[in-house]
Design a protein around this motif. Sequence first.
Motif, PDB file in Angstrom:
ATOM      1  N   GLU A 128      38.888  50.894  47.064  1.00 53.91           N
ATOM      2  CA  GLU A 128      39.455  50.382  45.816  1.00 53.91           C
ATOM      3  C   GLU A 128      38.842  49.052  45.400  1.00 53.91           C
ATOM      4  N   ASP A 129      38.530  48.189  46.374  1.00 53.85           N
ATOM      5  CA  ASP A 129      37.914  46.902  46.015  1.00 53.85           C
ATOM      6  C   ASP A 129      36.576  47.122  45.324  1.00 53.85           C
ATOM      7  N   TYR A 130      35.782  48.043  45.845  1.00 49.27           N
ATOM      8  CA  TYR A 130      34.495  48.356  45.222  1.00 49.27           C
ATOM      9  C   TYR A 130      34.700  48.896  43.807  1.00 49.27           C
ATOM     10  N   LEU A 131      35.662  49.786  43.652  1.00 49.33           N
ATOM     11  CA  LEU A 131      35.919  50.382  42.342  1.00 49.33           C
ATOM     12  C   LEU A 131      36.324  49.324  41.326  1.00 49.33           C
ATOM     13  N   ARG A 132      37.173  48.390  41.751  1.00 47.62           N
ATOM     14  CA  ARG A 132      37.612  47.330  40.833  1.00 47.62           C
ATOM     15  C   ARG A 132      36.446  46.426  40.449  1.00 47.62           C
ATOM     16  N   ARG A 133      35.601  46.076  41.420  1.00 46.96           N
ATOM     17  CA  ARG A 133      34.457  45.222  41.112  1.00 46.96           C
ATOM     18  C   ARG A 133      33.488  45.913  40.157  1.00 46.96           C
ATOM     19  N   MET A 134      33.269  47.187  40.377  1.00 49.64           N
ATOM     20  CA  MET A 134      32.348  47.927  39.513  1.00 49.64           C
ATOM     21  C   MET A 134      32.913  48.055  38.101  1.00 49.64           C
ATOM     22  N   ALA A 135      34.192  48.340  37.989  1.00 49.93           N
ATOM     23  CA  ALA A 135      34.796  48.464  36.661  1.00 49.93           C
ATOM     24  C   ALA A 135      34.733  47.133  35.912  1.00 49.93           C
ATOM     25  N   ALA A 136      34.850  46.023  36.646  1.00 47.12           N
ATOM     26  CA  ALA A 136      34.796  44.703  36.020  1.00 47.12           C
ATOM     27  C   ALA A 136      33.426  44.396  35.444  1.00 47.12           C
TER      28      ALA A 136
ATOM     29  N   GLY B 115      35.002  48.447  30.314  1.00 47.45           N
ATOM     30  CA  GLY B 115      36.171  48.152  31.126  1.00 47.45           C
ATOM     31  C   GLY B 115      36.654  49.259  32.031  1.00 47.45           C
ATOM     32  N   ARG B 116      35.846  50.273  32.233  1.00 49.83           N
ATOM     33  CA  ARG B 116      36.258  51.359  33.122  1.00 49.83           C
ATOM     34  C   ARG B 116      35.029  52.014  33.725  1.00 49.83           C
ATOM     35  N   LEU B 117      35.251  52.726  34.811  1.00 52.28           N
ATOM     36  CA  LEU B 117      34.207  53.577  35.351  1.00 52.28           C
ATOM     37  C   LEU B 117      34.131  54.858  34.521  1.00 52.28           C
ATOM     38  N   GLY B 118      32.976  55.492  34.552  1.00 50.20           N
ATOM     39  CA  GLY B 118      32.827  56.735  33.815  1.00 50.20           C
ATOM     40  C   GLY B 118      33.528  57.889  34.507  1.00 50.20           C
ATOM     41  N   SER B 119      33.731  58.958  33.757  1.00 44.76           N
ATOM     42  CA  SER B 119      34.302  60.183  34.308  1.00 44.76           C
ATOM     43  C   SER B 119      33.216  61.247  34.373  1.00 44.76           C
ATOM     44  N   VAL B 120      33.445  62.252  35.200  1.00 42.57           N
ATOM     45  CA  VAL B 120      32.458  63.322  35.306  1.00 42.57           C
ATOM     46  C   VAL B 120      32.310  64.064  33.981  1.00 42.57           C
TER      47      VAL B 120
END
Length: 256
Positions: free
Chosen positions: A197-205, A210-215
Motif C-alpha cells: 500500500e505504501d508503494y501504491l500511495r507514493r505512485m498515485a501521488a 491523482g490515481r493509478l490507472g486501471s486495466v
Amino acid sequence: MLTSPAGRRVLVTGGSRGIGKGIAAVFAEAGCHVVITGRDEDALAGASAELGRNVSWLVADTSDPADCRAAAEETVRRHGGLDVLCANAGVFPEDPLHSMTPESLQRVMATNFHGTVYSVQACLDALAESDLGRIVVTSSITGPITGFPGWSHYGASKAAQLGFIRTAAIELAAKGITINAIMPGNIRTEGLDALGEDYLRRMAASVPLGRLGSVSDIGHTALFLASAEAGFITGQTIVVDGGQVLPESLDALGTS
C-alpha cells in the motif's frame, strides 16, 4: 462513434491476469471472440469463466515459437480467422543489476521481447487474410521513458519492443497490417498490489490525475488501436499514464 468491433477474432497473450485480462475483458464486452493464452492453466480457466462466453483459453508459452504458432492456428480453427493480436505477455521480476544472473536476463528477454516477435510472426498469415489486421503490443513507460531500480532487464525488454514495431510496421504495411504499442504507466494489477500500500500511495501521488490507472484504461486504448478508424496509424506508441511522466519533480504537482 467507432465502427462496432463485434465479431472480430482476437488473440491476447498473457491474458489470464493483470493488463492482459483487462484487455480481454474490453474486447469481449465489445462483442469480440477472444482467445487468451498463458502458462497457468488454472488461472486461464478462471479468467475465461469470469470474462464470459466470448472468451476461451489455451496454454501457450510465448517464449516458445512452436507454442505461438499453435496458439495462432488454434484461434483460427476456433473462430475461422484472426483479426487482432494483442501481444501482451510479460514478466517483471525484481532483480538489481549487481545480482542479475544470465538466466534472469534471458527469462525476461525471452518472454517480453522474443515472445512479442514470435507471437507476431505466428499470426502474420492469418492477419494478412483479415480485412482488418491489427497488432497491439503492450510495452511500458519503464525503459523507453523512465527507469526504476531492480527493473533494468525489464526496461530493456520494453524498449526493444518499440524498436521492433517501427521496422515491423514498414514490412507489414504491404499486407495491410498495422502494429502499434501502448506504454502503460502504473496500472493497478495483482502484480502492483503485491508491492504494498505504501508503494501504491507514493505512485498515485506522482500522477497528475491523482490515481493509478486501471486495466480497462489499457483495454480501451487497445480497442481503439484495433479499430477500423485507427487504420492509418502504424508504428506508433501511445503513453497511457495519467500524466505520470510529465512532472520533473513532485514540486510540479504542489506536493513534496
